[in-house]
Design a protein around this motif. Sequence first.
Motif, PDB file in Angstrom:
ATOM      1  N   GLY A  14       1.067  -3.089  -6.113  1.00 15.96           N
ATOM      2  CA  GLY A  14       0.872  -1.763  -5.523  1.00 15.96           C
ATOM      3  C   GLY A  14       0.999  -0.662  -6.558  1.00 15.96           C
ATOM      4  O   GLY A  14       0.209   0.296  -6.569  1.00 15.96           O
ATOM      5  N   ARG A  43       0.335   4.190  -2.715  1.00 10.27           N
ATOM      6  CA  ARG A  43       0.167   5.612  -2.403  1.00 10.27           C
ATOM      7  C   ARG A  43       1.201   6.477  -3.111  1.00 10.27           C
ATOM      8  O   ARG A  43       0.871   7.524  -3.683  1.00 10.27           O
ATOM      9  CB  ARG A  43       0.239   5.820  -0.881  1.00 10.27           C
ATOM     10  CG  ARG A  43      -1.057   5.501  -0.152  1.00 10.27           C
ATOM     11  CD  ARG A  43      -0.969   5.836   1.316  1.00 10.27           C
ATOM     12  NE  ARG A  43      -0.232   4.812   2.040  1.00 10.27           N
ATOM     13  CZ  ARG A  43      -0.804   3.738   2.577  1.00 10.27           C
ATOM     14  NH1 ARG A  43      -2.095   3.537   2.464  1.00 10.27           N
ATOM     15  NH2 ARG A  43      -0.077   2.858   3.239  1.00 10.27           N
ATOM     16  N   GLU A  80      -7.619  -0.780   1.401  1.00  9.08           N
ATOM     17  CA  GLU A  80      -6.773  -1.583   2.285  1.00  9.08           C
ATOM     18  C   GLU A  80      -7.624  -2.246   3.369  1.00  9.08           C
ATOM     19  O   GLU A  80      -7.445  -3.432   3.687  1.00  9.08           O
ATOM     20  CB  GLU A  80      -5.693  -0.713   2.917  1.00  9.08           C
ATOM     21  CG  GLU A  80      -4.706  -1.500   3.774  1.00  9.08           C
ATOM     22  CD  GLU A  80      -3.572  -0.643   4.304  1.00  9.08           C
ATOM     23  OE1 GLU A  80      -2.645  -1.199   4.912  1.00  9.08           O
ATOM     24  OE2 GLU A  80      -3.614   0.596   4.117  1.00  9.08           O
ATOM     25  N   TRP A 111       0.819  -1.207   0.000  1.00  9.81           N
ATOM     26  CA  TRP A 111       0.000   0.000   0.000  1.00  9.81           C
ATOM     27  C   TRP A 111       0.855   1.259   0.000  1.00  9.81           C
ATOM     28  O   TRP A 111       0.419   2.305  -0.507  1.00  9.81           O
ATOM     29  CB  TRP A 111      -0.959  -0.027   1.178  1.00  9.81           C
ATOM     30  CG  TRP A 111      -1.960  -1.135   1.039  1.00  9.81           C
ATOM     31  CD1 TRP A 111      -1.958  -2.340   1.681  1.00  9.81           C
ATOM     32  CD2 TRP A 111      -3.085  -1.159   0.148  1.00  9.81           C
ATOM     33  NE1 TRP A 111      -3.018  -3.108   1.255  1.00  9.81           N
ATOM     34  CE2 TRP A 111      -3.724  -2.413   0.322  1.00  9.81           C
ATOM     35  CE3 TRP A 111      -3.617  -0.247  -0.759  1.00  9.81           C
ATOM     36  CZ2 TRP A 111      -4.862  -2.768  -0.398  1.00  9.81           C
ATOM     37  CZ3 TRP A 111      -4.749  -0.602  -1.477  1.00  9.81           C
ATOM     38  CH2 TRP A 111      -5.359  -1.852  -1.293  1.00  9.81           C
ATOM     39  N   LEU A 166      -7.400   4.688  -1.026  1.00  8.18           N
ATOM     40  CA  LEU A 166      -6.488   3.575  -0.806  1.00  8.18           C
ATOM     41  C   LEU A 166      -6.619   3.040   0.613  1.00  8.18           C
ATOM     42  O   LEU A 166      -6.513   1.824   0.845  1.00  8.18           O
ATOM     43  CB  LEU A 166      -5.050   4.000  -1.091  1.00  8.18           C
ATOM     44  CG  LEU A 166      -4.734   4.194  -2.583  1.00  8.18           C
ATOM     45  CD1 LEU A 166      -3.386   4.876  -2.770  1.00  8.18           C
ATOM     46  CD2 LEU A 166      -4.747   2.847  -3.303  1.00  8.18           C
TER      47      LEU A 166
END
Length: 346
Positions: free
Chosen positions: A105, A8, A75, A4, A71
């Motif tokens: 990712g 991002r 998650e 993650w 996000l």
Amino acid sequence: MIDWNVARSTARRLMRPGPDLSAAEVEEVVAELREASRIAETPVREFTGLTPAYPTPVLVVDRPRWADANLASFELLLKPLDARLEAEGKLPTGLPRAVGRRVTGAEFGAIVAFLGGKVLGQFDPFAEGEAGPGRLLLVAPNVVHVERELDVDPTDFRRWVCLHEETHRAQFTAVPWMRDHMLAKVDEMMDATDIGGGAVTEMITDALPELVRIVRGESEKSLSDLFQNEQQRAVVDQITGTMSLLEGHADVVMDDIGPEIVPSVAEIRRKFTKRRGSGSTMQKIARRLLGYEAKMRQYSDGAKFVRTVTERVGQDGFDAVWAAPENLPTRAEIADPQAWVARVHG
């Protein structure tokens, strides 16, 4: 399965900058969007009969913050799947896992970056808040970009957008079972996921011919459609029916209430509808692959369902959709409102 942090950073790196605004202009846009949201609350409640059971925050954000918020929700939603696959030993280990998580990712971040330049507003029902779940996100640079592109009155456009998003806030906070129902459907999707053995290879092999058709514009499917098994497709049909209802209902509300607080609503709708079908060839291919075109059809198909049902059984008859999960329309019923009327009202 997904790194993650990479998602991002990728989303932020690929996110295109928004309109060039001075500090004073930013302050004005933020203030007016907050006020537009406040103004929309009462008309939406009175028109829909949906009164939120608790307050939820309104956040006016830029594109990177919208990406971070989404996000974080993804998650949260994918954690149970990660845990299950870990327990079943279906996740790779060592270097393959580390590399795979980073690649996934980056791919996820790229998709969010693409969508982050298009979303005007969003009610996120899964975020946890102090009073209860949910938060309303208004993406200021995207709102400004579109109102300038359409050459419409900024105040009117901002109120029009907020009518739509306030409707979503009412749908999730006034209908007590809606959030849990959607979470349950996501869980069903996760439970049906199979990435063990040769499942992924087999899906990719079967998907390649259809992928070519999507790129050519010969298929209405998206990438996600290609990698669903039969059980998942059944769940997706249910989710699609619900999302079409929610989006179509919000569009009906924004257009029917619009004349009260948005004098130029007819002009905005005409220009906005025309814009939905525009874009470069590459943009249209990307939208097809990501299912964005199908998402746009949810608005029009859902609005037709809402108007048709209301014409046939009245507002009280339509409101039966909020009574229980089993009253939600299926994907097929969205296209055939009379079938829903017959099933629910006899």
